[in-house]
Enzyme design. Structure first.
Site, PDB file in Angstrom:
ATOM      1  N   MET A  59       0.835  -1.174   0.000  1.00  0.00           N
ATOM      2  CA  MET A  59       0.000   0.000   0.000  1.00  0.00           C
ATOM      3  C   MET A  59       0.883   1.241   0.000  1.00  0.00           C
ATOM      4  O   MET A  59       1.402   1.637   1.037  1.00  0.00           O
ATOM      5  CB  MET A  59      -0.893   0.025   1.239  1.00  0.00           C
ATOM      6  CG  MET A  59      -1.551  -1.307   1.564  1.00  0.00           C
ATOM      7  SD  MET A  59      -2.658  -1.895   0.300  1.00  0.00           S
ATOM      8  CE  MET A  59      -3.993  -0.751   0.486  1.00  0.00           C
ATOM      9  N   CYS A  60       1.117   1.805  -1.137  1.00  0.00           N
ATOM     10  CA  CYS A  60       1.847   3.073  -1.265  1.00  0.00           C
ATOM     11  C   CYS A  60       3.368   2.869  -1.214  1.00  0.00           C
ATOM     12  O   CYS A  60       3.874   1.888  -0.682  1.00  0.00           O
ATOM     13  CB  CYS A  60       1.454   4.095  -0.210  1.00  0.00           C
ATOM     14  SG  CYS A  60      -0.316   4.343  -0.043  1.00  0.00           S
ATOM     15  N   ARG A  61       4.058   3.826  -1.766  1.00  0.00           N
ATOM     16  CA  ARG A  61       5.512   3.953  -1.688  1.00  0.00           C
ATOM     17  C   ARG A  61       5.809   5.430  -1.419  1.00  0.00           C
ATOM     18  O   ARG A  61       5.143   6.308  -1.978  1.00  0.00           O
ATOM     19  CB  ARG A  61       6.185   3.537  -2.992  1.00  0.00           C
ATOM     20  CG  ARG A  61       5.917   2.125  -3.493  1.00  0.00           C
ATOM     21  CD  ARG A  61       6.809   1.075  -2.824  1.00  0.00           C
ATOM     22  NE  ARG A  61       6.245   0.622  -1.562  1.00  0.00           N
ATOM     23  CZ  ARG A  61       6.833  -0.278  -0.765  1.00  0.00           C
ATOM     24  NH1 ARG A  61       8.007  -0.782  -1.096  1.00  0.00           N
ATOM     25  NH2 ARG A  61       6.250  -0.643   0.358  1.00  0.00           N
TER      26      ARG A  61
END
Length: 263
Positions: A1-3
Site C-alpha cells: 500500500m503506497c511507496r
C-alpha cells in the site's frame, strides 16, 4: 500500500530523485520491487518540497497515476529542492476524497506520509479519534486512515513533542487499538527526516556530501542502501542517521539510539 520517499541534501531537480532513477518512485507506481501489499500505486500521488528561504513547503498532488500527469513531468524537470517528501498511493478503500487523500499531508513546516493500512478502519480508531479536539477532526484533509493518523501525530507535535516522540507514540497507540496495522510513517520539516518501520519495508541511503534519502525501497542498486529493521524509529539529518528499536522505546527516546556510520 503506497511507496514514499524523503530527501535532504544539495538542491537537485525533483525529477533526478523521483523520475530518473531506474527504480524511482515514478516506476514504483506500476512496478515496485519490494512492495509486500498491493501491486500498483495508481490512486494518486504527491510531492512536497522546500524552496530556499521559505520554511513552508509547496505541494503538488493529484488523484490519478503519476505517469499520466504531463504537467508533473515538466515541473519535475525544472523545479529544484534541497528537501522533499513524495509518495505514490494505492488506496486501502475506495473513496471520494481525490487528491486530498494523496500524501504528503501538510501543516506549517511539516510534511507527512503513511505507507500501510489501519486494520478495522474506521471503527478500530473511533476511540482514538475522540481524543482529538473537534476542530482537528473537522480540519482533516481526507476521510481515510492516513489522514487520521496524521492528525494524531500532529496533535502531539503541536503539544510540544519532538518528531521522534510524536511518531513513536502514535504508532504504538494505533497499533494497540488496531493490531496488525502497517504503520510506516514518514515526516520531515525540511531539516530532518523521521520515519517508522512497522509492517512494511523501509530503507535509507546516507551518501557523501551531506545527503540522506529515506524510502520505502531503493530507487537504484547502489550497495550503500541499508534496510531499516521492522519495529524501528529512524531519525536523520543531512549528516547522521539514528535507529531506535520501537519495542524497547521508553519515555526518553534518546536513551539508547544506535548511530549509523556515514559511508
Amino acid at each position: 500500500m503506497c511507496r514514499h520517499l524523503a530527501f535532504l541534501g544539495p538542491e537537485e531537480p525533483l525529477g533526478r530523485l523521483l523520475v530518473e532513477p531506474p527504480h524511482g518512485l515514478y516506476r514504483q507506481s506500476w512496478a515496485p520491487r519490494r512492495q509486500r501489499y498491493g501491486t500498483v500505486n495508481a490512486d494518486g500521488f504527491g510531492v512536497g518540497w522546500y524552496a530556499q528561504g521559505d520554511p513552508a513547503p509547496a505541494r503538488y498532488r493529484r488523484a490519478g497515476p503519476i505517469w499520466a500527469d504531463l504537467s508533473f513531468a515538466d515541473l519535475a524537470r525544472v523545479v529544484r529542492a534541497g528537501a522533499l517528501l513524495a509518495a505514490v498511493r494505492d488506496a486501502t478503500l475506495s473513496g471520494a476524497d481525490a487528491e486530498a487523500a494523496a500524501a504528503p499531508f501538510a501543516a506549517g513546516r511539516w510534511l507527512f506520509s503513511h505507507n500501510g493500512a489501519v486494520t478495522g478502519w474506521p471503527g478500530s480508531l473511533s476511540a482514538l479519534s475522540r481524543t482529538l479536539p473537534p476542530e482537528d477532526l473537522l480540519a482533516l484533509e481526507a476521510r481515510n486512515d492516513s489522514a487520521l493518523v496524521w492528525a494524531l501525530a500532529l496533535a502531539r507535535l503541536r503539544g510540544g513533542d519532538d518528531a521522534g516522540q510524536a511518531l513513536a507514540d502514535t504508532v504504538l497507540e494505533v497499533a494497540a487499538a488496531a493490531p496488525g496495522s502497517r504503520l510506516n510513517l514518514l515526516l520531515t520539516d525540511g531539516e530532518t527526516i523521521t520515519a517508522t518501520a512497522w509492517g512494511d519495508t523501509l530503507w535509507y541511503l546516507a551518501g557523501p556530501g551531506r545527503r540522506t534519502v529515506v524510502a520505502s525501497e531503493p530507487y537504484d542498486d547502489d550497495p550503500r542502501w541499508r534496510e531499516v529493521p521492522d519495529r524501528t524509529l529512524l531519525a536523520a539529518s543531512r549528516t547522521d542517521v539514528l535507529l531506535t528499536p520501537l519495542k524497547d522505546l521508553t519515555e526518553d527516546l534518546a536513551s539508547a539510539p544506535s548511530k549509523e556510520p556515514r559511508p
